[in-house]
Design an enzyme around this catalytic site. Sequence first.
Site, PDB file in Angstrom:
ATOM      1  N   GLU A   1     -10.211  -0.490  11.339  1.00  0.00           N
ATOM      2  CA  GLU A   1     -10.863  -1.491  10.656  1.00  0.00           C
ATOM      3  C   GLU A   1     -10.551  -2.713  11.138  1.00  0.00           C
ATOM      4  O   GLU A   1     -11.180  -3.849  10.953  1.00  0.00           O
ATOM      5  CB  GLU A   1     -10.213  -1.244   9.197  1.00  0.00           C
ATOM      6  CG  GLU A   1      -8.915  -1.436   9.051  1.00  0.00           C
ATOM      7  CD  GLU A   1      -8.461  -1.475   7.534  1.00  0.00           C
ATOM      8  OE1 GLU A   1      -9.027  -1.622   6.512  1.00  0.00           O
ATOM      9  OE2 GLU A   1      -7.131  -1.519   7.393  1.00  0.00           O
TER      10      GLU A   1
ATOM     11  N   ILE B   1       1.593   3.239   6.407  1.00  0.00           N
ATOM     12  CA  ILE B   1       0.913   4.235   7.129  1.00  0.00           C
ATOM     13  C   ILE B   1       0.511   3.169   8.503  1.00  0.00           C
ATOM     14  O   ILE B   1       0.154   4.027   9.394  1.00  0.00           O
ATOM     15  CB  ILE B   1      -0.339   4.449   6.460  1.00  0.00           C
ATOM     16  CG1 ILE B   1      -1.280   3.266   6.382  1.00  0.00           C
ATOM     17  CG2 ILE B   1      -0.008   5.477   5.373  1.00  0.00           C
ATOM     18  CD1 ILE B   1      -2.774   3.792   6.105  1.00  0.00           C
ATOM     19  N   ASP B   2       0.638   1.989   8.613  1.00  0.00           N
ATOM     20  CA  ASP B   2       0.207   1.399   9.579  1.00  0.00           C
ATOM     21  C   ASP B   2       1.095   1.536  10.947  1.00  0.00           C
ATOM     22  O   ASP B   2       0.669   1.120  11.953  1.00  0.00           O
ATOM     23  CB  ASP B   2      -0.068  -0.173   9.304  1.00  0.00           C
ATOM     24  CG  ASP B   2      -1.165  -0.342   8.370  1.00  0.00           C
ATOM     25  OD1 ASP B   2      -2.051   0.516   8.514  1.00  0.00           O
ATOM     26  OD2 ASP B   2      -1.107  -1.341   7.729  1.00  0.00           O
TER      27      ASP B   2
ATOM     28  N   ILE C   1      -7.937   7.839   1.215  1.00  0.00           N
ATOM     29  CA  ILE C   1      -7.937   9.171   1.579  1.00  0.00           C
ATOM     30  C   ILE C   1      -6.967   9.714   2.561  1.00  0.00           C
ATOM     31  O   ILE C   1      -6.111  10.590   2.383  1.00  0.00           O
ATOM     32  CB  ILE C   1      -9.067   9.991   1.720  1.00  0.00           C
ATOM     33  CG1 ILE C   1     -10.230  10.037   0.619  1.00  0.00           C
ATOM     34  CG2 ILE C   1      -9.120  11.396   2.329  1.00  0.00           C
ATOM     35  CD1 ILE C   1     -11.597  10.173   0.852  1.00  0.00           C
ATOM     36  N   GLN C   2      -6.842   8.630   3.703  1.00  0.00           N
ATOM     37  CA  GLN C   2      -5.867   8.993   4.690  1.00  0.00           C
ATOM     38  C   GLN C   2      -4.510   8.761   4.472  1.00  0.00           C
ATOM     39  O   GLN C   2      -3.668   9.379   4.954  1.00  0.00           O
ATOM     40  CB  GLN C   2      -6.414   7.973   5.879  1.00  0.00           C
ATOM     41  CG  GLN C   2      -6.030   6.496   6.053  1.00  0.00           C
ATOM     42  CD  GLN C   2      -6.968   5.823   6.736  1.00  0.00           C
ATOM     43  OE1 GLN C   2      -6.438   5.659   8.038  1.00  0.00           O
ATOM     44  NE2 GLN C   2      -8.087   5.229   6.292  1.00  0.00           N
ATOM     45  N   ARG C   3      -4.247   7.856   3.577  1.00  0.00           N
ATOM     46  CA  ARG C   3      -2.826   7.532   3.207  1.00  0.00           C
ATOM     47  C   ARG C   3      -2.442   8.408   1.914  1.00  0.00           C
ATOM     48  O   ARG C   3      -1.271   8.329   1.643  1.00  0.00           O
ATOM     49  CB  ARG C   3      -2.750   6.098   3.044  1.00  0.00           C
ATOM     50  CG  ARG C   3      -3.289   5.523   1.829  1.00  0.00           C
ATOM     51  CD  ARG C   3      -2.996   3.964   2.057  1.00  0.00           C
ATOM     52  NE  ARG C   3      -3.025   3.389   0.437  1.00  0.00           N
ATOM     53  CZ  ARG C   3      -3.199   2.142   0.274  1.00  0.00           C
ATOM     54  NH1 ARG C   3      -3.408   1.283   1.207  1.00  0.00           N
ATOM     55  NH2 ARG C   3      -3.215   1.857  -1.099  1.00  0.00           N
TER      56      ARG C   3
ATOM     57  N   GLY D   1       0.866  -1.290   0.178  1.00  0.00           N
ATOM     58  CA  GLY D   1      -0.018   0.125  -0.048  1.00  0.00           C
ATOM     59  C   GLY D   1       0.775   1.264  -0.077  1.00  0.00           C
ATOM     60  O   GLY D   1       1.799   1.322   0.748  1.00  0.00           O
TER      61      GLY D   1
ATOM     62  N   MET E   1      -7.717   3.160   8.933  1.00  0.00           N
ATOM     63  CA  MET E   1      -7.037   1.868   8.667  1.00  0.00           C
ATOM     64  C   MET E   1      -6.140   1.152   9.759  1.00  0.00           C
ATOM     65  O   MET E   1      -6.163   1.828  10.850  1.00  0.00           O
ATOM     66  CB  MET E   1      -6.162   2.212   7.313  1.00  0.00           C
ATOM     67  CG  MET E   1      -6.836   2.169   6.064  1.00  0.00           C
ATOM     68  SD  MET E   1      -5.883   2.579   4.513  1.00  0.00           S
ATOM     69  CE  MET E   1      -6.699   1.929   3.471  1.00  0.00           C
ATOM     70  N   GLY E   2      -5.922   0.072   9.486  1.00  0.00           N
ATOM     71  CA  GLY E   2      -4.917  -0.651  10.377  1.00  0.00           C
ATOM     72  C   GLY E   2      -5.513  -1.948  10.770  1.00  0.00           C
ATOM     73  O   GLY E   2      -6.531  -2.281  11.807  1.00  0.00           O
TER      74      GLY E   2
END
Lengths: 421, 421
Positions: free
Chosen positions: A246, A142-143, A297-299, A12, A189-190
Amino acid sequence: MPKNALYAQSGGVTAVINASACGVIDAVRAHPAHFGTCFAARDGILGVLREEIIDLDQEDPLTLAALRHTPGGAFGSCRFDLGDPERDPRQYQRLVEVFRAHDIGYFFYNGGGGSMDTALKVARIGDLMGYPITAVGVPKTIDNDLDATDTSPGFGSAAKFIATVVREASLDVESMHTSSTRVFLLEVMGRHAGWLAAAAALAQEYDGQPPMLILFAEIPFDQQKFLHHLHLTIERHGYCVVVVSEGLKESDGTLFAVAQSHDVYAYTQLGGAAPRLADLIKRETGHKLHWAVVDYIQRAARHLASKVDVDQAYAVGKAAVEGVVAGHHSFMPVIRRQTSVPYRWSIDRVPLERVANIERSMPREFISPDGYGITQACRDYLRPLIEGEDCPPFENGLPCYPRIRGVLRPKRCPEFTIGTD
Amino acid sequence: MPKNALYAQSGGVTAVINASACGVIDAVRAHPAHFGTCFAARDGILGVLREEIIDLDQEDPLTLAALRHTPGGAFGSCRFDLGDPERDPRQYQRLVEVFRAHDIGYFFYNGGGGSMDTALKVARIGDLMGYPITAVGVPKTIDNDLDATDTSPGFGSAAKFIATVVREASLDVESMHTSSTRVFLLEVMGRHAGWLAAAAALAQEYDGQPPMLILFAEIPFDQQKFLHHLHLTIERHGYCVVVVSEGLKESDGTLFAVAQSHDVYAYTQLGGAAPRLADLIKRETGHKLHWAVVDYIQRAARHLASKVDVDQAYAVGKAAVEGVVAGHHSFMPVIRRQTSVPYRWSIDRVPLERVANIERSMPREFISPDGYGITQACRDYLRPLIEGEDCPPFENGLPCYPRIRGVLRPKRCPEFTIGTD
């Protein structure tokens, strides 16, 4: 003649992965005695297997420089794992064929824990197939679940976006709650780690401000306890902002979104912890609510990147190359925190084995005793990572994100069919 | 002694409604010969009925000035319609009671078409109840569905946010599409009008980039035709971005989200055109996809406000007051466009009757013939509305949004029970 370098993006993508690309490209070009040309594979390791090698000398230097402020993966990314080299040597023979055809001696793979496993497998090609290749990882996710590093580029910007929009949307709900919406849900996310959900807590200026309840991937969902806390929060504040990972799970380890779906839907639904939780709250409390899912959108929110994150993304790319120049191989640059206030950090290296296929969860001491918030230790950890703004240029009211031309080098190898067939 | 002025916020709030509040407050204070003190009702007209009148003289002038860059409704908003004055005079008697107790002669109501109806009803109190009150509307709506004005404050900033995140997330999907996500869905607000969905098309730099299908609230959903266009787009570009209005309808007028729910769910679900559409696409095509719902985030995203929008929000607030000073009443300031390139606009007035309870849809000539995109005329209309940036100050990596103290004036009237009982 020095060997050529190949850079590729995997997994990702993030708002700042292209800043790491810049770091790699700039550093390779700064060491002409050590490296030949800098290439990029299209779509990660798949581009190597397909012999889709982008000739970066065909790109406008201004475009390459502008990648520092451009989200997404400029060269394309992939979700693809190499097979076991013992059982399936075909993929590895192909990699060697392509590396040899383009005189590639250095491979920089920009990704998360799974991609570090790919980098490690490439690094072992020398021993396995007799073709010397120096493979190095460049961290990204991003995680924030890569191990052995203070943080991973991509996380800080996603965290800054989440904390910002939670602060903003919470003001909205606060305005509306006496005659309308009382609950606002945000899904972030996550899959396995709640770092991004935790970042939402940075929206709080003082205790009790939104978000009031955070549902972490690490803490099994307890419906009665959650509804009780929701009730108490609404009684006290009039409204409640809930942030949900998530990856929220039931006590038996099932994903919350999936488990809830089985209860009420005719067939298994796509993800969506937020709509499932919205259904549950609506059913059990009757409160009017709104929910949002920020997903990609967040990433991708480069317009609100953290300057610390952009700087670190560039720095790990540069350090990957400089580590090679210094004679290292099979490593991933990591970020070491010296101090939190002010945030001082430096770059170190760890062996790829140390990070490949390892996921770092939130430590329990970062989550408050009741399981719905973060501790001061977590806040102290997170705060520096979102510091500073690094706005892209705007034109006609929108950020300018240039596209690379992506001219491929002429193919020199036969066709190759990917897969284990 | 001049009468006091009362300002209140109504309906769904926006990123810039507080800028209108600033415009009203500044202008009232600039005309001490015409107005006494400037008050604000808490939670819109409900605060008048409840006699919750905020004393703005108790606020730090710096906090009031900072409202210009603060999203949400600083004084609280409401979803509440006054009843019919003929059948239910009680609410109107109460309004007069509260107005009289606080010597209020001017009422500025900041909202959309429904709120303009409330402003109109208040304006008629003079004739009806013999208490002279000058009532004026201040336009606001992210939906851009207020009539008689070039645009409504709140829309430009929401449009800029949507176009930006679509541009960003599209780069993400483009990076991933060869081995992962091929469809990205974004649900935007707009129960009856597709203006916000249309704004997503501003993300395109040139035709077909990013490849996009827009599902407008105005165009009935045709499943077979949509799937055909989706197929063609993916065949041509490898991926597709779909933007869907929450108000998308079936050909019989049913909301798409609701109609789809009835097909597969045991009971009526909360909204969610995106997850419903995701299910449909997954079922019919098997493509891997991601979806996002921005909900309140799109209307609260002050960090990415349009400068044009902020300027217009302030200007309509100021113009509402200045119109009163010039002797007008029962009007709403509107924005008149002189030219699009460069964008030149001025403020005019229309009677409240002209805008109360009227909704403006997208004209058909703004939607492309196939129904999935916008025309050049629409693009020319939209583009100026997102121009310019107007960043809030940041501290510790996040935007600073001050809160008002909200000190209420001592109550002078008896208790009042709202409702038609």
